[in-house]
Design an enzyme around this catalytic site. Structure first.
Site, mmCIF file in Angstrom:
data_model
loop_
_atom_site.group_PDB
_atom_site.id
_atom_site.type_symbol
_atom_site.label_atom_id
_atom_site.label_comp_id
_atom_site.label_asym_id
_atom_site.label_seq_id
_atom_site.Cartn_x
_atom_site.Cartn_y
_atom_site.Cartn_z
ATOM 1 N N GLY A 156 -3.267 17.287 7.424
ATOM 2 C CA GLY A 156 -3.759 17.088 8.791
ATOM 3 C C GLY A 156 -2.706 16.499 9.704
ATOM 4 N N LEU A 192 -1.568 9.591 3.913
ATOM 5 C CA LEU A 192 -2.756 9.086 4.611
ATOM 6 C C LEU A 192 -3.361 7.890 3.878
ATOM 7 C CD1 LEU A 192 -4.993 9.769 6.803
ATOM 8 C CD2 LEU A 192 -6.082 11.139 5.017
ATOM 9 N N GLU A 239 -3.341 16.788 -1.514
ATOM 10 C CA GLU A 239 -4.582 16.902 -0.730
ATOM 11 C C GLU A 239 -5.681 17.613 -1.518
ATOM 12 O OE1 GLU A 239 -1.591 17.037 0.511
ATOM 13 O OE2 GLU A 239 -1.555 16.106 2.474
ATOM 14 N N GLY A 289 0.846 12.938 3.801
ATOM 15 C CA GLY A 289 1.262 12.616 5.165
ATOM 16 C C GLY A 289 2.673 12.060 5.247
ATOM 17 N N GLU A 317 4.659 15.028 5.669
ATOM 18 C CA GLU A 317 4.443 15.544 7.031
ATOM 19 C C GLU A 317 5.261 14.748 8.050
ATOM 20 O OE1 GLU A 317 0.045 15.260 6.686
ATOM 21 O OE2 GLU A 317 0.084 17.384 7.201
ATOM 22 N N LEU A 339 -6.046 6.465 2.323
ATOM 23 C CA LEU A 339 -7.283 7.077 1.809
ATOM 24 C C LEU A 339 -8.471 6.128 1.927
ATOM 25 C CD1 LEU A 339 -5.681 8.829 -1.300
ATOM 26 C CD2 LEU A 339 -6.352 9.913 0.846
ATOM 27 N N LYS A 355 0.849 -1.213 0.000
ATOM 28 C CA LYS A 355 0.000 0.000 0.000
ATOM 29 C C LYS A 355 0.873 1.248 0.000
ATOM 30 C CE LYS A 355 -4.084 -1.952 0.008
ATOM 31 N NZ LYS A 355 -4.944 -1.822 -1.180
ATOM 32 N N ARG A 356 2.077 1.104 -0.491
ATOM 33 C CA ARG A 356 3.029 2.231 -0.613
ATOM 34 C C ARG A 356 3.225 2.930 0.728
ATOM 35 N NH1 ARG A 356 2.953 -1.010 -4.149
ATOM 36 N NH2 ARG A 356 2.872 -0.541 -6.378
ATOM 37 N N ALA A 391 3.204 7.035 0.852
ATOM 38 C CA ALA A 391 2.173 7.669 0.019
ATOM 39 C C ALA A 391 1.153 8.448 0.839
ATOM 40 C CB ALA A 391 1.463 6.614 -0.821
ATOM 41 N N ARG A 400 -7.449 15.434 -3.730
ATOM 42 C CA ARG A 400 -8.274 14.434 -3.024
ATOM 43 C C ARG A 400 -9.445 15.083 -2.287
ATOM 44 N NH1 ARG A 400 -5.760 11.918 -6.182
ATOM 45 N NH2 ARG A 400 -3.638 11.202 -5.810
HETATM 46 C C1 1HE Z 1 -2.896 3.654 -1.281
HETATM 47 C C2 1HE Z 1 -2.351 4.937 -1.121
HETATM 48 C C3 1HE Z 1 -2.932 5.766 -0.128
HETATM 49 C C4 1HE Z 1 -1.275 3.964 -2.709
HETATM 50 N N1 1HE Z 1 -3.952 5.259 0.604
HETATM 51 N N2 1HE Z 1 -3.912 3.202 -0.541
HETATM 52 N N3 1HE Z 1 -1.808 10.316 -0.927
HETATM 53 C C5 1HE Z 1 -1.986 10.342 -2.254
HETATM 54 O O1 1HE Z 1 -2.885 10.943 -2.789
HETATM 55 C C6 1HE Z 1 -1.019 9.494 -3.049
HETATM 56 C C7 1HE Z 1 -1.761 8.340 -3.668
HETATM 57 N N4 1HE Z 1 -0.843 7.363 -4.218
HETATM 58 C C8 1HE Z 1 -0.266 7.517 -5.431
HETATM 59 O O2 1HE Z 1 -0.379 8.531 -6.121
HETATM 60 C C9 1HE Z 1 0.533 6.357 -5.927
HETATM 61 O O3 1HE Z 1 0.102 5.187 -5.227
HETATM 62 C C10 1HE Z 1 2.079 6.505 -5.746
HETATM 63 C C11 1HE Z 1 2.597 7.571 -6.727
HETATM 64 C C12 1HE Z 1 2.423 6.879 -4.325
HETATM 65 C C13 1HE Z 1 2.774 5.152 -6.029
HETATM 66 O O4 1HE Z 1 2.398 4.697 -7.323
HETATM 67 P P1 1HE Z 1 2.569 3.124 -7.697
HETATM 68 O O5 1HE Z 1 2.279 3.020 -9.160
HETATM 69 O O6 1HE Z 1 3.864 2.634 -7.177
HETATM 70 O O7 1HE Z 1 1.432 2.357 -6.840
HETATM 71 P P2 1HE Z 1 -0.159 2.247 -7.088
HETATM 72 O O8 1HE Z 1 -0.422 1.184 -8.109
HETATM 73 O O9 1HE Z 1 -0.763 3.587 -7.334
HETATM 74 O O10 1HE Z 1 -0.660 1.777 -5.654
HETATM 75 C C14 1HE Z 1 -0.381 0.473 -5.154
HETATM 76 C C15 1HE Z 1 -1.411 0.167 -4.103
HETATM 77 O O11 1HE Z 1 -1.266 1.058 -3.014
HETATM 78 C C16 1HE Z 1 -2.827 0.361 -4.599
HETATM 79 O O12 1HE Z 1 -3.642 -0.561 -3.917
HETATM 80 P P3 1HE Z 1 -4.138 -1.936 -4.642
HETATM 81 O O13 1HE Z 1 -4.935 -2.633 -3.596
HETATM 82 O O14 1HE Z 1 -4.926 -1.486 -5.840
HETATM 83 O O15 1HE Z 1 -2.878 -2.675 -5.024
HETATM 84 C C17 1HE Z 1 -3.174 1.743 -4.112
HETATM 85 O O16 1HE Z 1 -4.549 1.960 -3.960
HETATM 86 C C18 1HE Z 1 -2.488 1.738 -2.769
HETATM 87 N N5 1HE Z 1 -2.214 3.070 -2.280
HETATM 88 N N6 1HE Z 1 -1.356 5.099 -2.025
HETATM 89 C C19 1HE Z 1 -4.398 4.027 0.386
HETATM 90 N N7 1HE Z 1 -2.457 6.989 0.128
HETATM 91 C C20 1HE Z 1 -3.077 13.473 7.849
HETATM 92 S S1 1HE Z 1 -3.555 14.252 6.433
HETATM 93 C C21 1HE Z 1 -2.536 13.716 5.170
HETATM 94 C C22 1HE Z 1 -3.295 13.797 3.875
HETATM 95 C C23 1HE Z 1 -2.632 13.021 2.790
HETATM 96 O O17 1HE Z 1 -1.684 12.307 3.001
HETATM 97 S S2 1HE Z 1 -3.321 13.241 1.243
HETATM 98 C C24 1HE Z 1 -2.272 12.391 0.168
HETATM 99 C C25 1HE Z 1 -2.687 10.959 0.003
#
Ligand code: 1HE
Length: 264
Positions: free
Chosen positions: A141, A65, A133, A110, A113, A67, A26-27, A63, A136
């Site tokens: 946070g 929070l 964020e 996060g 962060e 989500l 889940k990265r 990656a 999304r």
């Molecule tokens: C996740 C998450 C996640 C990956 N929550 N499951 N963060 C983001 O908006 C970043 C979202 N992630 C991405 O853009 C990409 O995953 C990456 C660029 C980080 C990596 O890409 P990649 O090609 O290596 O991986 P992938 O195929 O996108 O993801 C692999 C799996 O990880 C996949 O799940 P699967 O069950 O389909 O295999 C994804 O859904 C899962 N995954 N990132 C849940 N973040 C306290 S407030 C803080 C607010 C934030 O952090 S907002 C930013 C959130």
């Protein structure tokens, strides 16, 4: 199951604790369970180590929070979750031992962060920084509006959040998001080396850097200078400081490396 719940790895290397985000499928997304496992690892590192390194298993540091978990939360659960991140990251930022983060791949949301709560950040050439964020529909946070904004400046942070810009490792280093930029795959080794160096310092000096320095940034100059005098008097009054000062004067301590003399 250990207190770190299989979601965080923990290993000692000399005086340095190596804490690894261990959810690569889940990265290394941060769920409630990951936060509690991290809290347990911080407690253990404080008890067993003089410095710590945090890194990510797999292709990315983190990656952000989780989500999938977040989408199910109501407002009360979300605010409690955010406040819990603040508590746990504060134990890294203003704790008792220095923390170095080894960054590669995604250092996102996060994840940024979390990295911003460590005192020293080492990025390898694959690292990239983003705050998606806005895309999304949420807001930072985990302390980002305070810590990440101070590192890079509010204007750069607003740009990342509003436009979805992804900053490269070089940009991140230039912006202050990482103090060190190293070759691909070299961040962990460099972070351990730096953490081991911090572990050699007097614990009270490290405590002052962790706890006085960030607080002084929040104070007026006058108050900051006053607190600095109090903190430095407290630090120099310890027997360890006395011994270290004498060791230098009696030529028993290692002299600083003078740039330019290294090659000779
Ligand atoms: C996740 C998450 C996640 C990956 N929550 N499951 N963060 C983001 O908006 C970043 C979202 N992630 C991405 O853009 C990409 O995953 C990456 C660029 C980080 C990596 O890409 P990649 O090609 O290596 O991986 P992938 O195929 O996108 O993801 C692999 C799996 O990880 C996949 O799940 P699967 O069950 O389909 O295999 C994804 O859904 C899962 N995954 N990132 C849940 N973040 C306290 S407030 C803080 C607010 C934030 O952090 S907002 C930013 C959130």
């Amino acid at each position: 199951m250990s207190a770190t719940d299989g979601l965080i790895s923990f290993e000692m290397r000399g005086a340095v604790a190596l804490v690894g985000l261990a959810r690569p499928d889940k990265r290394n997304a941060i769920s409630d369970r990951v936060i509690e496992a991290l809290d347990a690892a911080i407690t253990r590192a404080r008890a067993e180590a003089r410095a710590a390194v945090i890194f990510g298993h797999g292709k990315h540091f983190c990656a952000g929070l989780d989500l999938g978990e977040h989408v199910e939360k109501d407002a009360m659960q979300a605010v409690q979750g955010s406040r819990r991140w603040h508590e746990v990251f504060a134990r890294i930022e203003r704790g008792t031992i220095p923390w170095v983060s080894a960054l590669h791949g995604a250092v996102v949301g996060g994840g940024l962060e979390l990295a911003a709560s460590t005192q020293i950040r080492v990025a390898d050439a694959t690292a990239f920084f983003a705050l998606p964020e806005g895309q999304r529909g949420i807001f930072v946070g985990g302390g980002g509006s305070v810590r990440a904004a101070r590192l890079m400046g509010a204007a750069r942070m607003a740009d990342l959040m509003l436009t979805g810009r992804v900053a490269s490792a070089e940009e991140g280093e230039r912006w202050g998001l990482a103090q060190y930029l190293v070759a691909e795959g070299a961040a962990l080794e460099k972070a351990v080396e730096l953490a081991a160096a911090t572990a050699e310092n007097a614990p009270m000096s490290n405590y002052a850097v962790l706890n006085a320095l960030p607080r002084i940034q929040d104070m007026s100059s006058e108050d900051g200078l006053f607190v600095e005098s109090l903190m430095s008097t407290l630090a120099s009054g310890t027997p360890e400081a006395q011994e270290r000062l004498r060791a230098f004067l009696e030529k028993r301590a290692k002299r600083l490396d003078i740039p330019g003399e290294r090659a000779r």
